[in-house]
Design a protein around this motif. Structure first.
Motif, short mmCIF file in Angstrom:
data_model
loop_
_atom_site.label_atom_id
_atom_site.label_comp_id
_atom_site.label_asym_id
_atom_site.label_seq_id
_atom_site.Cartn_x
_atom_site.Cartn_y
_atom_site.Cartn_z
N ASN A 82 0.86 -1.19 0.00
CA ASN A 82 0.00 0.00 0.00
C ASN A 82 0.89 1.23 0.00
N HIS A 83 0.85 2.04 -1.09
CA HIS A 83 1.75 3.17 -1.26
C HIS A 83 1.62 4.18 -0.12
N GLU A 84 0.40 4.45 0.30
CA GLU A 84 0.18 5.42 1.38
C GLU A 84 0.79 4.92 2.68
N HIS A 85 0.63 3.61 2.95
CA HIS A 85 1.20 3.03 4.16
C HIS A 85 2.73 3.13 4.13
N VAL A 86 3.31 2.84 2.99
CA VAL A 86 4.76 2.89 2.84
C VAL A 86 5.27 4.31 3.08
N GLN A 87 4.59 5.30 2.51
CA GLN A 87 4.99 6.70 2.69
C GLN A 87 4.92 7.10 4.17
N THR A 88 3.85 6.68 4.85
CA THR A 88 3.69 7.00 6.27
C THR A 88 4.80 6.38 7.10
N MET A 89 5.15 5.15 6.77
CA MET A 89 6.22 4.47 7.48
C MET A 89 7.55 5.19 7.30
N GLU A 90 7.81 5.61 6.09
CA GLU A 90 9.06 6.32 5.80
C GLU A 90 9.08 7.68 6.49
N LYS A 91 7.94 8.38 6.46
CA LYS A 91 7.86 9.71 7.06
C LYS A 91 8.15 9.66 8.56
N HIS A 92 7.64 8.64 9.24
CA HIS A 92 7.78 8.56 10.69
C HIS A 92 8.87 7.59 11.13
N ASN A 93 9.66 7.14 10.15
CA ASN A 93 10.79 6.26 10.45
C ASN A 93 10.35 5.03 11.26
N ILE A 94 9.34 4.32 10.72
CA ILE A 94 8.80 3.12 11.37
C ILE A 94 9.24 1.89 10.58
N PRO A 95 10.12 1.06 11.14
CA PRO A 95 10.57 -0.17 10.46
C PRO A 95 9.46 -1.23 10.47
N GLU A 96 9.51 -2.12 9.52
CA GLU A 96 8.55 -3.21 9.45
C GLU A 96 8.89 -4.30 10.48
#
Length: 516
Positions: A82-96
């Motif tokens: 999910n592109h939006e989820h990926v962007q949010t993760m990158e923005k807030h520096n959240i690793p999988e």
């Protein structure tokens, strides 16, 4: 398939967790963990990052808050494509986080302690754990979830085989198990709070049951069956049995055993109860357990064939030697002497069940009907024989009172319409499950005759009132001298008059014991 790069481990049940950590380490999978689990893994020499270090936020409120943080739940819940989820993760520096290994606070183990308080039970309600489990299970296409230590090897085998990757079929299987795990956990909490804490019947009732064993078959050989245990069962419940020897138990074995065990628990003196097809066919209390058995067997030797035998005292060699001469399905007792066990070993198919003795009963009784359940409080009302109302002109002797109390206890476990003839703390004839109380009386008399026992001078217990005098006339015709019954019929005076005409003693208990 998905690649496992990072795992979060937070477990109450730490079985096999080190074996799991070893495989994860070998595959260069980063491990996050909490408190005691992290210490255990670290002490074994494996690299681990504590969750508080990972989130940059300390555990607080005595450990109530550990994993409740966006960096944890974002890493679990993010949909990887999910592109939006990926962007949010990158923005807030959240690793999988690709693997979640969680089992929950031991709530059910805690409430098994009879001294457990409500406060202790509540403190063992897990919050963060179920949330992580549900989050990972919801996002199963991207995250693996482990809730049971017995599944660790299943996962590690596939990880090793696929060089750190997992297949979607396994992910979906683990997800289903995870939702079952949390559903069971929440049901256990709800059942405890509603069934043990509240006094009234709740609007919604949840019963948590664990499969204990598969039965040989159901009531009939073409039916399948299994035995499930409830949570937090009473110590002296039949469910706490330990099978010492014998064949597998059948549905009917346990059903009959329960009635035998519940009946025999009511007596203080050495007592034997023999049950056949869910009805006591012979009961006796005596000064020794071997005499109690012989008295119970004498009542109805024909029905005792292939029956269930329950004792409220330890079985000794003398008693075992007597029992082994007969064909018996199940023998239940609080203990068996070593000599008795040696004797029973000569009949290896005989099922021996050891159950802790006690007078406690379950708080609720359940009966299944089509599409629902009938739920009632247990029939645990006990009478004081000396406070029962003597309604006849003739008064009972002390010995007759003792026998009537004995007969009344047994009538509670005989299916309606129940008629129980007794003398000297021994059943003489039992009539059960008839549409007419007169028919039950006739059957009980026939059984006594077949056993070579005389009803003359006996006492009789009836589980419900006599609607007409003909029931009393029938009892008197067989020589009964005393009748104990609930009373409460519109024709009570007619029934009392009949007792007086026959010179019978009659007691009213003012409590009924229907059993269907």
């Amino acid at each position: 398939m998905i690649k496992i790069k990072r795992a979060l481990i937070s477990v109450s049940d730490k079985r096999h967790v080190l074996e799991l950590a070893k495989v994860l380490t070998q595959l260069n999978i980063e491990i996050l963990s909490t408190g005691g689990t992290a210490k255990l893994i670290r002490d074994e020499g494996y690299a681990v990052i504590e969750v508080s270090e990972y989130t940059k936020f300390p555990e607080m409120l005595n450990g109530r808050v550990k994993t409740l943080h966006p960096i944890i739940y974002g890493g679990i819940l993010a949909v990887r494509d999910n592109h939006e989820h990926v962007q949010t993760m990158e923005k807030h520096n959240i690793p999988e986080i690709d693997l979640v290994v969680v089992n929950l606070y031991p709530f059910e183990e805690t409430i098994k302690n009879p001294n457990c308080t409500l406060e202790e039970a509540i403190e063992n309600i897990d919050i963060g754990g179920p949330t992580m489990v549900r989050a990972a299970a919801k996002n199963y296409k991207s995250v693996a979830i482990l809730t049971n230590p017995s599944d660790y090897s299943l996962l590690t085998e596939q990880l090793i085989k696929n060089n750190g990757m997992l297949e979607e079929d396994l992910l979906f299987t683990l997800s289903k198990k995870a939702f079952l795990h949390t559903a069971h956990y929440d049901a256990a909490i709800s059942a405890y709070l509603n069934n043990n804490v509240t006094e009234d019947f709740p609007e919604t009732m949840i019963q948590v049951m664990h499969k204990s064993l598969d039965m040989r078959y159901g009531e009939n050989p073409h039916q399948k069956a299994a035995f499930y245990k409830e949570q937090n069962i009473k110590e002296s419940s039949l469910s706490n049995f330990t099978q010492i020897q014998g064949k597998e138990l059948s549905f009917n074995n346990l059903n009959d055993s329960d009635n035998a065990w519940e009946c025999v628990k009511n007596f203080v003196d050495p007592t034997c109860v023999i049950v056949k097809h869910a009805n006591p066919c012979g009961v006796c209390s005596s000064e020794s357990i071997d005499k109690a058995y012989l008295g119970a067997f004498t009542t109805d030797p024909t029905s005792a064939f292939g029956g269930i035998i329950a004792f409220n005292k330890s079985i000794d060699a003398i008693t075992a030697s007597s029992i082994i001469k007969q064909f018996v399905e199940v023998i239940i007792a609080p203990e068996f002497s070593p000599e008795a066990l040696k004797i029973f070993k000569t009949k290896e198919n005989v099922r021996l069940l050891r159950v802790p003795i006690g007078s406690t009963k379950d708080s609720l009784d359940f009966k299944k009907i089509g599409g629902g359940w009938l739920v009632q409080s247990e029939d645990s009302y006990d009478i004081n024989i000396n406070k029962c109302e003597v309604v006849s002109k003739k008064k009972p002797t002390e010995k007759q009172l003792i026998d009537m109390a004995f007969a009344w206890k047994i009538a509670q476990y005989v299916k309606s319409n129940a008629i129980v003839f007794c003398r000297n703390s021994q059943t003489i004839g039992v009539g059960a499950g008839q549409m007419s109380r007169i028919d039950s009386t006739k059957i009980a008399a026939i059984k006594a005759q077949h056993a070579g026992l005389s009803i003359k001078g006996s006492v009789v217990a009836s589980d419900a009132f006599f609607p007409f005098r003909d029931g009393v006339d029938e009892l008197a015709s067989h020589g009964a001298q005393c009748v104990i019954q609930p009373g409460g019929s519109m024709r009570d005076q007619e029934v009392i008059d009949a007792a007086d005409e026959h010179g019978l003693v009659m007691l009213f208990t003012k409590i009924r014991h229907f059993k269907h």
